[in-house]
Design an enzyme around this catalytic site. Sequence first.
Site, mmCIF file in Angstrom:
data_model
loop_
_atom_site.group_PDB
_atom_site.id
_atom_site.type_symbol
_atom_site.label_atom_id
_atom_site.label_comp_id
_atom_site.label_asym_id
_atom_site.label_seq_id
_atom_site.Cartn_x
_atom_site.Cartn_y
_atom_site.Cartn_z
ATOM 1 N N ARG A 51 21.020 -7.563 -2.619
ATOM 2 C CA ARG A 51 19.609 -7.661 -3.018
ATOM 3 C C ARG A 51 18.873 -8.725 -2.002
ATOM 4 O O ARG A 51 17.865 -8.633 -1.455
ATOM 5 C CB ARG A 51 19.146 -8.023 -4.270
ATOM 6 N N TYR A 103 -5.801 3.072 2.699
ATOM 7 C CA TYR A 103 -4.766 3.950 1.993
ATOM 8 C C TYR A 103 -5.252 4.041 0.483
ATOM 9 O O TYR A 103 -5.262 2.699 -0.142
ATOM 10 C CB TYR A 103 -3.503 3.605 2.325
ATOM 11 N N ASP A 175 -2.671 -3.358 8.120
ATOM 12 C CA ASP A 175 -1.726 -2.092 7.875
ATOM 13 C C ASP A 175 -2.066 -1.302 9.124
ATOM 14 O O ASP A 175 -2.761 -0.606 9.497
ATOM 15 C CB ASP A 175 -2.282 -1.345 6.536
ATOM 16 N N LYS A 200 6.200 6.597 7.839
ATOM 17 C CA LYS A 200 5.212 7.633 8.759
ATOM 18 C C LYS A 200 5.967 7.302 9.838
ATOM 19 O O LYS A 200 7.013 7.879 10.311
ATOM 20 C CB LYS A 200 3.835 7.189 8.559
#
Length: 384
Positions: A51, A103, A175, A200
């Site tokens: 982690r 978004y 972004d 994407k």
Amino acid sequence: MTETKHGFATRAIHDGQAADPLTGAVNVPIYLTSTYAQEEIGKHKGYEYSRVSNPTRDALEANLASLEGGASAHVFASGMAAITAMVTLLKSGDHVICGENVYGGTPRLFNQVITRYGIEFSYVDTSDLEKVRAAIRPETKLVHIETPTNPLMTLTDIRAVADVCHERGVELAVDNTFMSPYFQRPIELGADIVMHSTTKFLNGHSDGLGGVLVGTKPEHKEAFAFVQKCTGGILSPFECWMVLRGIKTLAVRMKQHDANGRRVAEFLAAHPKVAKVYYPGLATHPQHDLAARQMSGFGALIAFQTGGLEQANAVLKRVKVCTLGESLGGVETLISHPATMTHAAIGAEARANLGITDGLVRISVGIEDVDDILGDLEQALSVL
Ligand SMILES: *Cc1c(COP(=O)(O)O)cnc(C)c1O
């Protein structure tokens, strides 16, 4: 983090990805391990628990920091997980300015989850510098923008907004999902943080989700590593490897996405049944000059007006090469209907305010033979 003397495509293929020291494997191995053997108390090879850190993840993070020109990168299980990690920089009483047409998942997260912790958000048309300036308050800590926006391809001048932010001690987060670092590098234009949905263009094959935060300051590196460790929304070693593999071809894919995007935009602009086309590469785009200055290509995202819901549905029912579906940035051409798909949740009023009409269709142009994409659109539009 890594040397930046090589060109973009070279860095995409090599940075963070030296041959495996144990075996010489040319590709970064997928370290499917949760824990690491330690030699004695306090003595280990730099890894304790996955982690916190994992060599496959380290490779991807070094690669992404290099491509965006940042000081560090941290990857998360999705783009939304990355944005969630970013807002942990804030505390109760802070204020954030967010682009009004980002978004859809971003305002949903901000308004329905993060406001519960005493953080306030204002939504502003960031393409208008004066509106950004006017919205900054003493408690404003962050401006979060997307450029170009989805689906209407409105740009924000990154350098100008960065200057306004920095005059007032505010950080700018961009972004950069739509352009990828191949066509747009916000840090070079003054941004403090770059965020991506790696789902994407970076991964590029519509086969995995992921997100990244690229930071420019030691505080970002410390904070984002700490949030990976504390909240655990990390990207798995397998998916890190998928993104690394995708990025190896980012430069060639983006060139083809852009070449095909330009052809499709020109075709649509010349089509008698298409009322309007939104694409920054067209000279008719109101911010074409800014696009040419701030981006090194125009990309693959295009929106166009078919007339109304009935017309949009008629076209979308007929496409064969283009796939009707949400998302973008894959090698295949994806076509979608914002009003009923990606922008259904924001409601009719918000859509009307943004100019997202029922006849609007959005296309993420893939890298198939462009004549096949054009032929498919031609036959689909012939129904109108
Ligand atoms: C898809 C997307 C996101 C969200 O990313 P996920 O990986 O789906 O969580 C954020 N911003 C933009 C611009 C996107 O296209």
